[in-house]
Design a protein around this motif. Structure first.
Motif, PDB file in Angstrom:
ATOM      1  N   VAL A 164      42.822  11.810  46.958  1.00  0.00           N
ATOM      2  CA  VAL A 164      41.879  11.059  46.125  1.00  0.00           C
ATOM      3  C   VAL A 164      42.255   9.588  46.207  1.00  0.00           C
ATOM      4  N   SER A 165      41.360   8.751  46.701  1.00  0.00           N
ATOM      5  CA  SER A 165      41.675   7.340  46.863  1.00  0.00           C
ATOM      6  C   SER A 165      41.557   6.597  45.538  1.00  0.00           C
ATOM      7  N   GLY A 166      42.491   5.707  45.317  1.00  0.00           N
ATOM      8  CA  GLY A 166      42.449   4.862  44.132  1.00  0.00           C
ATOM      9  C   GLY A 166      43.396   5.323  43.048  1.00  0.00           C
ATOM     10  N   GLY A 167      43.553   4.494  42.055  1.00  0.00           N
ATOM     11  CA  GLY A 167      44.445   4.786  40.934  1.00  0.00           C
ATOM     12  C   GLY A 167      45.148   3.521  40.483  1.00  0.00           C
ATOM     13  N   ARG A 168      45.604   3.545  39.252  1.00  0.00           N
ATOM     14  CA  ARG A 168      46.256   2.382  38.667  1.00  0.00           C
ATOM     15  C   ARG A 168      47.545   2.812  37.971  1.00  0.00           C
ATOM     16  N   ILE A 169      48.625   2.079  38.231  1.00  0.00           N
ATOM     17  CA  ILE A 169      49.894   2.293  37.550  1.00  0.00           C
ATOM     18  C   ILE A 169      50.334   0.961  36.958  1.00  0.00           C
ATOM     19  N   MET A 170      50.651   0.979  35.681  1.00  0.00           N
ATOM     20  CA  MET A 170      51.225  -0.180  35.011  1.00  0.00           C
ATOM     21  C   MET A 170      52.539   0.222  34.363  1.00  0.00           C
ATOM     22  N   MET A 171      53.598  -0.503  34.693  1.00  0.00           N
ATOM     23  CA  MET A 171      54.901  -0.300  34.080  1.00  0.00           C
ATOM     24  C   MET A 171      55.186  -1.479  33.157  1.00  0.00           C
ATOM     25  N   MET A 172      56.201  -1.343  32.332  1.00  0.00           N
ATOM     26  CA  MET A 172      56.541  -2.392  31.358  1.00  0.00           C
ATOM     27  C   MET A 172      57.968  -2.854  31.590  1.00  0.00           C
ATOM     28  N   THR A 173      58.127  -4.162  31.598  1.00  0.00           N
ATOM     29  CA  THR A 173      59.465  -4.731  31.678  1.00  0.00           C
ATOM     30  C   THR A 173      59.676  -5.625  30.463  1.00  0.00           C
ATOM     31  N   SER A 174      60.675  -6.524  30.527  1.00  0.00           N
ATOM     32  CA  SER A 174      60.954  -7.384  29.384  1.00  0.00           C
ATOM     33  C   SER A 174      61.372  -8.748  29.909  1.00  0.00           C
ATOM     34  N   GLY A 175      62.059  -9.552  29.094  1.00  0.00           N
ATOM     35  CA  GLY A 175      62.391 -10.915  29.506  1.00  0.00           C
ATOM     36  C   GLY A 175      63.733 -11.045  30.184  1.00  0.00           C
ATOM     37  N   GLN A 176      64.197  -9.968  30.841  1.00  0.00           N
ATOM     38  CA  GLN A 176      65.556  -9.980  31.375  1.00  0.00           C
ATOM     39  C   GLN A 176      65.732 -10.949  32.552  1.00  0.00           C
ATOM     40  N   ASP A 177      64.655 -11.308  33.228  1.00  0.00           N
ATOM     41  CA  ASP A 177      64.770 -12.181  34.391  1.00  0.00           C
ATOM     42  C   ASP A 177      64.428 -13.635  34.081  1.00  0.00           C
ATOM     43  N   GLN A 209      47.315   5.170  49.487  1.00  0.00           N
ATOM     44  CA  GLN A 209      46.513   5.995  48.584  1.00  0.00           C
ATOM     45  C   GLN A 209      45.546   5.152  47.755  1.00  0.00           C
ATOM     46  N   GLY A 210      45.576   3.854  47.932  1.00  0.00           N
ATOM     47  CA  GLY A 210      44.709   2.983  47.156  1.00  0.00           C
ATOM     48  C   GLY A 210      45.144   2.827  45.715  1.00  0.00           C
ATOM     49  N   ILE A 211      46.413   3.130  45.426  1.00  0.00           N
ATOM     50  CA  ILE A 211      46.946   3.021  44.066  1.00  0.00           C
ATOM     51  C   ILE A 211      47.616   1.659  43.912  1.00  0.00           C
ATOM     52  N   THR A 212      47.198   0.897  42.921  1.00  0.00           N
ATOM     53  CA  THR A 212      47.870  -0.368  42.633  1.00  0.00           C
ATOM     54  C   THR A 212      49.003  -0.128  41.642  1.00  0.00           C
ATOM     55  N   VAL A 213      50.057  -0.932  41.782  1.00  0.00           N
ATOM     56  CA  VAL A 213      51.225  -0.836  40.901  1.00  0.00           C
ATOM     57  C   VAL A 213      51.578  -2.239  40.425  1.00  0.00           C
ATOM     58  N   ASN A 214      51.555  -2.443  39.131  1.00  0.00           N
ATOM     59  CA  ASN A 214      51.923  -3.728  38.555  1.00  0.00           C
ATOM     60  C   ASN A 214      52.801  -3.503  37.327  1.00  0.00           C
ATOM     61  N   ALA A 257      43.611  -2.064  34.769  1.00  0.00           N
ATOM     62  CA  ALA A 257      43.125  -0.708  35.037  1.00  0.00           C
ATOM     63  C   ALA A 257      41.719  -0.691  35.619  1.00  0.00           C
ATOM     64  N   THR A 258      41.004  -1.802  35.555  1.00  0.00           N
ATOM     65  CA  THR A 258      39.607  -1.841  35.998  1.00  0.00           C
ATOM     66  C   THR A 258      39.503  -2.177  37.479  1.00  0.00           C
ATOM     67  N   ASP A 259      38.279  -2.029  38.010  1.00  0.00           N
ATOM     68  CA  ASP A 259      38.027  -2.383  39.400  1.00  0.00           C
ATOM     69  C   ASP A 259      38.178  -3.884  39.638  1.00  0.00           C
ATOM     70  N   GLU A 260      37.998  -4.686  38.597  1.00  0.00           N
ATOM     71  CA  GLU A 260      38.131  -6.132  38.756  1.00  0.00           C
ATOM     72  C   GLU A 260      39.527  -6.531  39.208  1.00  0.00           C
ATOM     73  N   ALA A 261      40.518  -5.694  38.925  1.00  0.00           N
ATOM     74  CA  ALA A 261      41.901  -5.996  39.292  1.00  0.00           C
ATOM     75  C   ALA A 261      42.332  -5.261  40.559  1.00  0.00           C
ATOM     76  N   GLY A 262      41.381  -4.789  41.327  1.00  0.00           N
ATOM     77  CA  GLY A 262      41.717  -3.994  42.505  1.00  0.00           C
ATOM     78  C   GLY A 262      42.492  -4.739  43.576  1.00  0.00           C
ATOM     79  N   TRP A 263      42.496  -6.069  43.536  1.00  0.00           N
ATOM     80  CA  TRP A 263      43.195  -6.871  44.527  1.00  0.00           C
ATOM     81  C   TRP A 263      44.567  -7.319  44.031  1.00  0.00           C
ATOM     82  N   ILE A 264      44.957  -6.835  42.855  1.00  0.00           N
ATOM     83  CA  ILE A 264      46.239  -7.220  42.248  1.00  0.00           C
ATOM     84  C   ILE A 264      47.186  -6.032  42.329  1.00  0.00           C
ATOM     85  N   THR A 265      48.264  -6.171  43.085  1.00  0.00           N
ATOM     86  CA  THR A 265      49.251  -5.099  43.169  1.00  0.00           C
ATOM     87  C   THR A 265      50.604  -5.677  43.567  1.00  0.00           C
ATOM     88  N   GLY A 266      51.661  -4.990  43.140  1.00  0.00           N
ATOM     89  CA  GLY A 266      53.018  -5.429  43.460  1.00  0.00           C
ATOM     90  C   GLY A 266      53.490  -6.614  42.650  1.00  0.00           C
TER      91      GLY A 266
END
Length: 277
Positions: A164-177, A209-214, A257-266
């Motif tokens: 299945v092409s596409g998908g969105r992953i969002m992880m959470m970090t903090s101010g450590q850097d 797989q067309g999955i973005t990760v940010n 999570a939307t299609d508008e952010a499909g060009w944002i990854t990594g």
């Protein structure tokens, strides 16, 4: 390769329910005062069906206490933009190695057989300290919850989307850097730093797989954990004179999570309102 045409006027008009028909898992959505709850409400308002993961014993042991899962559920259901969408809640102790894959399977089954969006918002609070104070047990506990479980959630999410092409992953970090780091929370900073560091590798891995990760750094957010003079001192370090509120990072995460952010990854994206460290 031919250039892509400009969007049509119809394509430029934003769909008020850009996540209609999609499904999402939000982890750590245990309290109405937390970021997970705010993210879930935004996703639901955009039309998604949402599975709310909670681990009540963790919050019950913290100074802020725990909400009843049914109260969190009712709040998110109240934000539904699509009357055909669903909101479901369920527990999960992500310190257990098998729990992430089980949670992905449970959430997918509850929402119709697949997940389109993963927001790994959960984290371990407490049990941390300075370099002189930390020990192996603190490091292991934060590793298990803050990092290992997130990577296993990402793995299971990607596996259930094979074919299945596409998908969105969002992880959470903090101010450590960022300037100053987090010298009083070494174990937490270490594990959150690992997520920030691995973001690019995961995005490259899942690109086919067309999955973005940010990964999002929400900055200081008022989640009911601080009051008094320290609270006011932190507020004064924002140009707006106020803390970030849970819906501030939630708006960014929902947009990712939307299609508008499909060009944002990594990307590791700071959502800090100009906070001066």
């Amino acid at each position: 390769m031919p250039r892509l045409p400009h969007p049509t006027p119809e394509e430029l008009r934003r769909d008020p329910l850009p996540l209609r028909g999609r499904t999402a898992l939000v982890t750590g959505a245990s309290r109405r005062g937390g970021i997970g709850h705010a993210v879930a409400r935004r996703l639901a308002a955009y039309g998604a069906s949402v599975y709310l993961h909670h681990h009540v014993p963790h919050d019950a042991a913290q100074p802020w206490g725990a909400d009843r899962p049914e109260d969190v559920l009712a709040s998110v259901r109240g934000a539904l933009g699509d009357p055909e969408a669903r909101v479901v809640t369920g527990p999960g102790d992500l310190t257990e190695p098998a729990a992430p894959a089980e949670l992905i399977a449970t959430a997918a089954d509850a929402l119709g057989g697949r997940l389109d969006i993963l927001v790994a918002n959960h984290a371990l609070s407490g049990g941390d300290g300075t370099l002189d104070e930390i020990d192996a047990a603190m490091l292991d506990a934060h590793w298990a919850v803050d990092t290992r479980s997130v990577l296993l959630l990402v793995q299971a999410f990607a596996r259930q989307r094979v074919g299945v092409s596409g998908g969105r992953i969002m992880m959470m970090t903090s101010g450590q850097d960022i300037a100053g780091g987090m010298p009083g929370e070494i174990a937490y900073a270490l594990q959150k730093g690992a997520l920030a560091s691995v973001t690019r590798s995961l995005s490259t891995t899942l690109a086919e797989q067309g999955i973005t990760v940010n990964t999002v750094n929400p900055g200081p957010v008022d989640t009911d954990y601080l009051t008094g003079e320290v609270y006011e001192a932190v507020a004064a370090r924002f140009p707006a004179g106020r803390w970030g509120m849970p819906d501030d990072p939630a708006r960014l995460i929902a947009w990712l999570a939307t299609d508008e952010a499909g060009w944002i990854t990594g990307q590791v994206i700071d959502s800090e309102g100009g906070f001066r460290r």
